[in-house]
Design an enzyme around this catalytic site. Structure first.
Site, mmCIF file in Angstrom:
data_model
loop_
_atom_site.group_PDB
_atom_site.id
_atom_site.type_symbol
_atom_site.label_atom_id
_atom_site.label_comp_id
_atom_site.label_asym_id
_atom_site.label_seq_id
_atom_site.Cartn_x
_atom_site.Cartn_y
_atom_site.Cartn_z
ATOM 1 N N LYS A 179 0.821 -1.165 0.004
ATOM 2 C CA LYS A 179 0.091 -0.146 0.026
ATOM 3 C C LYS A 179 0.693 1.164 0.051
ATOM 4 O O LYS A 179 1.243 1.678 1.094
ATOM 5 C CB LYS A 179 -0.815 -0.019 1.236
ATOM 6 C CG LYS A 179 -2.190 0.725 1.044
ATOM 7 C CD LYS A 179 -2.192 1.989 0.865
ATOM 8 C CE LYS A 179 -1.910 3.013 2.039
ATOM 9 N NZ LYS A 179 -1.773 4.466 1.725
ATOM 10 N N GLU A 255 9.011 1.071 11.220
ATOM 11 C CA GLU A 255 10.291 2.046 11.084
ATOM 12 C C GLU A 255 9.708 3.281 11.199
ATOM 13 O O GLU A 255 8.927 3.935 10.262
ATOM 14 C CB GLU A 255 10.971 1.664 9.745
ATOM 15 C CG GLU A 255 12.313 2.239 9.888
ATOM 16 C CD GLU A 255 12.496 3.498 9.683
ATOM 17 O OE1 GLU A 255 12.638 4.385 10.535
ATOM 18 O OE2 GLU A 255 12.805 3.842 8.426
ATOM 19 N N CYS A 289 13.610 10.019 8.075
ATOM 20 C CA CYS A 289 13.346 9.684 9.517
ATOM 21 C C CYS A 289 14.639 9.816 10.559
ATOM 22 O O CYS A 289 14.597 10.279 11.617
ATOM 23 C CB CYS A 289 13.013 8.298 9.548
ATOM 24 S SG CYS A 289 14.049 7.231 8.644
ATOM 25 N N GLU A 386 9.077 15.733 15.931
ATOM 26 C CA GLU A 386 9.604 15.514 14.666
ATOM 27 C C GLU A 386 8.999 16.363 13.809
ATOM 28 O O GLU A 386 7.801 16.520 13.493
ATOM 29 C CB GLU A 386 9.259 13.987 14.417
ATOM 30 C CG GLU A 386 9.894 13.709 12.994
ATOM 31 C CD GLU A 386 9.903 12.100 12.473
ATOM 32 O OE1 GLU A 386 8.779 11.745 12.630
ATOM 33 O OE2 GLU A 386 10.673 11.802 11.824
ATOM 34 N N ILE A 387 9.780 17.261 13.128
ATOM 35 C CA ILE A 387 9.292 18.316 12.382
ATOM 36 C C ILE A 387 9.081 17.730 10.772
ATOM 37 O O ILE A 387 8.288 18.291 10.038
ATOM 38 C CB ILE A 387 10.060 19.658 12.439
ATOM 39 C CG1 ILE A 387 10.186 20.262 13.692
ATOM 40 C CG2 ILE A 387 9.588 20.566 11.520
ATOM 41 C CD1 ILE A 387 11.025 21.306 14.044
HETATM 42 P P1 NAP Z 1 1.694 8.163 7.958
HETATM 43 O O1 NAP Z 1 0.092 8.778 8.107
HETATM 44 O O2 NAP Z 1 2.177 7.556 9.120
HETATM 45 O O3 NAP Z 1 1.330 7.412 6.680
HETATM 46 C C1 NAP Z 1 2.396 6.324 6.487
HETATM 47 C C2 NAP Z 1 1.426 5.292 5.685
HETATM 48 O O4 NAP Z 1 0.585 4.870 6.587
HETATM 49 C C3 NAP Z 1 0.868 5.915 4.303
HETATM 50 O O5 NAP Z 1 0.710 4.833 3.483
HETATM 51 C C4 NAP Z 1 -0.572 5.958 5.006
HETATM 52 O O6 NAP Z 1 -1.471 5.904 4.095
HETATM 53 C C5 NAP Z 1 -0.641 4.665 5.868
HETATM 54 N N1 NAP Z 1 -1.824 4.821 6.802
HETATM 55 C C6 NAP Z 1 -2.433 5.902 7.374
HETATM 56 N N2 NAP Z 1 -3.413 5.700 8.269
HETATM 57 C C7 NAP Z 1 -3.335 4.209 8.505
HETATM 58 C C8 NAP Z 1 -4.227 3.385 9.113
HETATM 59 N N3 NAP Z 1 -5.138 3.550 9.801
HETATM 60 N N4 NAP Z 1 -3.949 2.132 8.982
HETATM 61 C C9 NAP Z 1 -2.978 1.572 8.075
HETATM 62 N N5 NAP Z 1 -2.204 2.555 7.227
HETATM 63 C C10 NAP Z 1 -2.424 3.653 7.370
HETATM 64 O O7 NAP Z 1 2.600 9.290 7.753
HETATM 65 P P2 NAP Z 1 2.260 10.805 7.159
HETATM 66 O O8 NAP Z 1 0.856 11.266 7.430
HETATM 67 O O9 NAP Z 1 2.376 10.500 5.422
HETATM 68 O O10 NAP Z 1 3.422 11.621 7.787
HETATM 69 C C11 NAP Z 1 3.032 11.996 9.068
HETATM 70 C C12 NAP Z 1 4.462 12.078 9.922
HETATM 71 O O11 NAP Z 1 4.942 10.704 9.817
HETATM 72 C C13 NAP Z 1 5.454 12.928 9.173
HETATM 73 O O12 NAP Z 1 5.336 14.255 9.594
HETATM 74 C C14 NAP Z 1 6.591 12.344 9.774
HETATM 75 O O13 NAP Z 1 6.810 13.073 11.108
HETATM 76 C C15 NAP Z 1 6.387 10.847 9.952
HETATM 77 N N6 NAP Z 1 6.890 10.245 8.793
HETATM 78 C C16 NAP Z 1 7.822 9.285 9.200
HETATM 79 C C17 NAP Z 1 8.601 8.677 8.223
HETATM 80 C C18 NAP Z 1 9.693 7.967 8.387
HETATM 81 O O14 NAP Z 1 10.581 7.441 7.506
HETATM 82 N N7 NAP Z 1 9.909 7.293 9.311
HETATM 83 C C19 NAP Z 1 7.853 8.725 6.730
HETATM 84 C C20 NAP Z 1 6.929 9.456 6.776
HETATM 85 C C21 NAP Z 1 6.299 10.139 7.684
HETATM 86 P P3 NAP Z 1 -1.988 7.598 3.508
HETATM 87 O O15 NAP Z 1 -0.942 7.946 2.637
HETATM 88 O O16 NAP Z 1 -3.433 7.513 2.922
HETATM 89 O O17 NAP Z 1 -2.144 8.598 4.536
#
Ligand code: NAP
Ligand code: MG
Length: 486
Positions: A179, A255, A289, A386-387
């Site tokens: 996904k 991760e 990250c 985390e910004i």
């Molecule tokens: P996220 O919401 O955690 O999204 C990551 C993945 O999970 C996306 O494919 C997302 O789908 C999916 N997802 C969201 N809600 C879910 C649920 N209830 N069940 C299963 N999967 C679900 O991350 P984001 O909103 O894109 O970013 C938010 C914050 O996460 C960032 O500001 C950053 O701090 C952190 N982040 C960290 C990393 C890392 O490498 N560690 C990477 C990205 C983000 P959708 O795309 O539809 O939301």
């Protein structure tokens, strides 16, 4: 220039299909904030189909399960060859959909091809033990693929995350449903076609773009999914663990994010440390990250360091990610841009000193000037959360005794670094800092041959390195009656 968009449907059982609901969603280019295309929006019905295909492909008599391990290795190398063949197009598409500079995109693809070959070579080295068990039994272990795995990807490095997770799962012999993130679905679809071209059997890799709340959640709640490998936010990581607990106790690897400390001791070479610290936090627009987002500088070099850090940030050329002479592109989305600008406002309100940058650039696209804050204190929001943007926060460190306490004073534990010429300090730091990745006189580090993952809220499990395949394996102990005497 807009790259050619070849695939916008769901990839299930090696076929391109519309979503059952007929729904589609848009993906934008962050450079201009305009629509690139519409992509099929999978939800529960499509996840059910994709999981059925992956389950059939995992059947004990399937083509995939009957392959020799060395053949899995060969197919994964073929997949890597095809990515190498199409690397230029993949980098252009990644850059267009995500906003990553074209050079960065190419660099990530090159490094992941190396990982793919390394990981492919592990496929025929999965071996168990013979065990000197008590009693009249011959005992040995079998390491077997876990089953159907759900791979949920973030938007910050889509190709890297796709190939890392898919290659590791397939090296172990699993089948997968991927996904991708809703902001960046396009490169995953191109990679799906390459999976097919590589000759990987139908159903082994399925790709279902869609929303996290529908497609993602259905995958995490699915009773036939044996494991979820997730990269993204802590908040969603916790939801995934909860979903596993509420359903079939599927295995979960996470991760997640970080608030990684980088310490500059007063015996370090300031010019070198300034350069590494800037790259450590500003690379890929700060959407990394392992970003060094808490920078502690010892007081006797603090003023000199801050002055040079500002000069370094001002050198960063921000602009169109398709132009290889630029360093920094746009943030991935309007929402992320606003979130980062919000943190910059909070930093100012809470009393941190903004020395350069921090404003939106223009009105088209999601560009932010690289920002440097000095006089940040541990209690400020920008030092705690985390910004995920181009914001460097510099904190003052007085004594050696403070180093570990302050570095570890966070719920995260992904990466940590120190610049010092004192080997004893470096060794003590490496031993006691609560982080999965430690860098001394360099930053960041992330060799594909080394394990990658976090302590505390930064996650569970490790990617890359020799152990990565174990995350996707079950261990079975087999005991066979065997008289001790001949
Ligand atoms: P996220 O919401 O955690 O999204 C990551 C993945 O999970 C996306 O494919 C997302 O789908 C999916 N997802 C969201 N809600 C879910 C649920 N209830 N069940 C299963 N999967 C679900 O991350 P984001 O909103 O894109 O970013 C938010 C914050 O996460 C960032 O500001 C950053 O701090 C952190 N982040 C960290 C990393 C890392 O490498 N560690 C990477 C990205 C983000 P959708 O795309 O539809 O939301
Ligand atoms: Mg996009």
């Amino acid at each position: 220039m807009k790259p050619d968009i070849k695939y916008t449907k769901l990839f299930i059982n090696n076929e391109w299909v519309d979503a059952r609901s007929g729904k589609t969603f848009v993906t934008l280019t962050p450079h201009e904030g305009t629509v690139i295309t519409r992509v099929a929006e999978g939800d529960k019905a499509d996840i059910d189909l994709a999981v059925s295909a992956a389950k059939a492909a995992f059947h004990r008599n399937s083509e995939w399960r009957l392959l020799d391990a060395s053949q899995r290795c060969r197919l994964l190398n073929k997949f890597a060859d095809l990515i190498q063949r199409d690397a230029k197009y993949l980098a252009e598409l990644e850059s267009y959909d995500n906003g990553m500079n074209i050079n960065k995109a190419s660099e990530y693809i090159d490094s992941r091809i190396k990982f793919m070959r390394y990981c492919a070579s592990l496929a025929d080295k999965i071996q168990g033990d013979t065990i000197p068990a008590d009693g009249d039994v011959f005992t040995y272990t079998l390491k077997q693929p876990t089953g159907v795995c759900g791979l949920i990807l973030p938007w910050n490095s889509p190709i890297s995350n796709f190939v890392t997770k898919v290659t590791t799962a397939l090296a172990a012999g699993c089948t997968v449903v991927v996904k991708p993130a809703e902001q960046t679905p396009l490169t995953a679809l191109v990679l799906a076609e390459l999976v097919k071209e590589a000759g990987i059997p139908a159903g082994v890799v399925n790709v279902v773009p869609g929303m996290g709340s529908a497609a993602g959640s259905s995958l995490t709640h699915h009773p036939d999914v044996a494991m979820i490998s997730f990269t993204g936010s802590v908040e969603v990581g916790k939801l995934i663990q909860k979903a596993a607990g509420e359903t079939n106790l599927k295995r979960v690897t996470l991760e997640l994010g970080g608030k990684s400390p980088l310490i500059i001791m007063n015996d370090a070479d300031v010019n070198t440390a300034v350069r590494y610290a800037a790259n450590g936090v500003f690379a890929n627009q700060g959407q990394v990250c392992i970003a060094a987002s808490r920078l502690f500088v010892q007081s006797s070099i603090y003023d000199e360091f801050v002055k040079k850090a500002v000069e370094e940030a001002k050198k960063i050329k921000v602009g169109n990610p398709a132009d290889p002479t630029n360093h920094q592109g746009p943030q991935v989305s309007e929402a992320m841009m606003k979130k980062v600008l919000g943190y910059i406002e909070t930093g100012k309100k809470e009393g941190a000193k903004l020395l350069t940058g921090g404003k939106r650039i223009g009105t088209e696209g999601y560009y932010i000037e690289p920002a440097v804050f000095a006089d940040v204190t541990d209690d400020m929001t920008i030092a705690k959360e985390e910004i995920f943007g181009p914001v460097q926060s510099i904190l003052k460190l007085d004594t050696l005794e403070e180093v570990l306490g302050r570095a570890n004073n966070t719920s995260y534990g992904l990466s940590a670094g120190i610049f010092t010429n004192n080997i004893n300090i470096a060794l003590q730091f490496a031993k006691h800092v609560e982080a999965g990745i430690v860098c001394v006189n360099t930053y960041p580090a992330g060799a594909y041959q080394a394990p990658f993952g976090g302590f505390k809220d930064s996650g569970i499990g490790r990617e890359r390195g020799m152990e990565c395949v174990n995350e996707f394996l079950e261990i079975k102990s087999v005991s066979i009656a065997q008289p001790k005497k001949f």
